[in-house]
Design an enzyme around this catalytic site. Sequence first.
Site, PDB file in Angstrom:
ATOM      1  N   SER A 189       0.833  -1.201   0.000  1.00 38.91           N
ATOM      2  CA  SER A 189       0.000   0.000   0.000  1.00 38.91           C
ATOM      3  C   SER A 189       0.866   1.248   0.000  1.00 38.91           C
ATOM      4  CB  SER A 189      -0.932   0.005   1.210  1.00 38.91           C
ATOM      5  OG  SER A 189      -0.192  -0.115   2.388  1.00 38.91           O
ATOM      6  N   HIS A 211      -3.800  -4.031  -5.060  1.00 38.35           N
ATOM      7  CA  HIS A 211      -3.983  -3.567  -3.685  1.00 38.35           C
ATOM      8  C   HIS A 211      -5.395  -3.875  -3.188  1.00 38.35           C
ATOM      9  CE1 HIS A 211      -4.297  -0.069  -0.658  1.00 38.35           C
ATOM     10  NE2 HIS A 211      -3.709  -1.087  -0.083  1.00 38.35           N
ATOM     11  N   GLU A 230      -7.332  -1.969  -6.080  1.00 35.76           N
ATOM     12  CA  GLU A 230      -6.643  -0.983  -6.919  1.00 35.76           C
ATOM     13  C   GLU A 230      -5.562  -1.733  -7.703  1.00 35.76           C
ATOM     14  OE1 GLU A 230      -6.608   3.257  -4.496  1.00 35.76           O
ATOM     15  OE2 GLU A 230      -5.430   1.637  -3.658  1.00 35.76           O
ATOM     16  N   ASN A 254      -5.888   5.806  -0.477  1.00 34.75           N
ATOM     17  CA  ASN A 254      -5.163   6.308   0.685  1.00 34.75           C
ATOM     18  C   ASN A 254      -4.828   7.795   0.568  1.00 34.75           C
ATOM     19  OD1 ASN A 254      -5.227   4.162   2.435  1.00 34.75           O
ATOM     20  ND2 ASN A 254      -3.375   3.218   1.606  1.00 34.75           N
TER      21      ASN A 254
END
Length: 680
Positions: free
Chosen positions: A140, A161, A173, A212
């Site tokens: 990540s 991800h 992702e 994120n």
Amino acid sequence: MLGEVFIGMKIEDVKTITVVGAGTMGHGIAELAAMAGYKVYLADIAQEILDKALEKIKWSLQKLYQKGMLRDSVDTVMSRITPVVNLGPDKNYTEAFAQALSETDVMIEAIIERIDIKKMLFAYADKHTPSHAILATNTSSLPITEIASATGRPEKVVGMHFFNPPPLMPLVEVIKGEKTSDETVDLIVALAKKMGKQAVIVKKDVPGFIVNRILARFLNEACWTVVRGGATVEEVDATVRYTMGFPMGAFELADYSGIDVFYYVFTAVSERGFKVNPCPLFKEKFDAKEYGMKSGKGFYTYPAPGKYARPDIPKDKAGKVNPAKLIAPAVNEAAWLLENDVATKEDIDKAVKLGLGWPKGVFEFADEYGIDTIVAALEELYKETGFDEYKPQPLLLKMKEEGLLGRKTGKGFYEYGTAEEKQMETLIIRIEEPIAWIILNRPKKLNALSPKLLKELAIALDELEEDDRVRAVILTGKGRAFSAGADVTAFMGVTPFKAAIFSKRFQELTLKMQLYSKPIIVAINGYALGGGLEIAMSGDIRIAAEGAMLGQPEINLGFIPGAGGTQRLPRLIPRGRALELIFTGDMIPVSEAVKLGLVDRVVPPERLEQEARSLAIKIAEKPPLALMAAKYSVNFGLESNIWAGLALESTYFGLLFSTDDVVEGVTAFLEKRKPKFKGQ
Ligand code: COA
């Protein structure tokens, strides 16, 4: 690879998946792969870790089985997973691991977030997997490109991800490293689909990817709002949960996921060049080891470490924080991603909806609040702090300049159908599909209700009722008043009979509103006096701006309310207070009106439009016939007796089952998607 023809593996060719790392993410990914029917090797450094992981997978599968979410039996799925200890006592990779890799079509790495260890693994996997194998990483925070550089096949190295917990979170992702090929991306997107996930493509390997980065901006802003003294933790979270409709408040989420986890991820992405002025509160909590639920205390307190109890966040704390300001830095980040071609706007919105559970995409929020509002919020924050991340992105400034303001202009990041404005002599009608505004427009006379205005209001309501594009109507006033009441100048020399006719006509208008087939939200922007209050009371929901004054001052002129005030006021507030207001003609401030139940919600004046629009859009997305049935059941029912009311309710209830919208509503629920109601 130059000159070589790349003959890509097809998704049907994928048979064996090796998941490296059996921790929180790894075991969940292995479970998904096994559920999708793949042969799975699950590798980790010690047998105990693998045993624990298998136990957890079994527990999770049993849960899914009980819920009817598993096609095969638990044992069948478990039998597809082979645990492999990949590190020997000599700290070298084991023979068994090399053997597993040699059969692997796709490797998914989910080990510790350390670049040196990951690179070592990828170099080894590059040597031992067949040349067609794709090597994916669930990192990540680390660069895909650098991980890929440890291999001789960077075009086949890709980010994949997942979100925690992988079996339940619907998003993946897929991140392209500098050299990752489109074929590799396509295959991993297809694989994610096979695993029951929806993928978004991150076209550039930026730290934090989509979710994120946006989450970091959002949490950071929530935190700064508290640190700057604008609101308490509960007030921010109440706004996030109740006004914006997020599944959890910002601090609630930080506590739930672990403040330490966020702290590590933010630090890692910052180190990779994500520019942010971190809010000090997170570090304070981290240093004090108050990580949230897992340590029993974070921003909220829990019954015991690791024991979850949902924080009690009172709904009435939701009004203080401006949601547009709270989300503005996240919108700015999303605009940056779009401008830099990191992802499409559709994928960015999909990512926040599926990855964070936001009820709307970040661009959809921006369009709803208005691009001008977002830019103004960012400029204000920039002026206050000088933080670079608040400088509005050129894309937002351009949109503002070009009048692409979102819902209110019919076009922003998305297109919304018609946005048109029509002027009548005393009113403005604005259609913003699927809602419409009626704006009383005699500001110099405080929107006093002249006979002309009342006539036009009736015509406007009729027109909008017939307009299929419109599903909810907002009524508000221009200038500093909603309406200061009937136009007193029209009363001079009026005969009692004429006055009675006037009163009857006016009453008909209020009845028209109460019997209107679409919801009417009244946005009380200032004075609502006399006939102004009587109109406001005939709408369905009343939102008022701070500073507005309400009253029935007719007594001061020698008469009484004549458009339902003597009837509706005591139905909304206690009879004694109603009579007091009518006897004295006194005005009351909204703070008192909300306590009495005369208005439903109070907001700062600058947010009235935005709040009314958000509420109207929310309602407009519901099934129109059911809205009408609900409104009639309540309004008729309250005016008759409970037997008649209940009979009406059950009749409408039954009637609704003849509509397509019920089929759509139930189907969408079962398919876990948002329903599209047509009013049929
Ligand atoms: N009918 C006709 N004109 C009205 C009006 C009404 N109900 N309410 C306000 N206006 C006009 C005023 O006459 C004034 O016009 P002008 O600029 O041509 O003189 C303009 O609107 C602005 O009002 P003003 O009184 O100057 O503003 P204010 O801020 O001093 O006071 C109010 C605001 C609301 C307290 C005051 O206007 C008021 O008491 N209005 C009458 C309220 C009322 O009795 N309503 C019930 C009628 S049945």
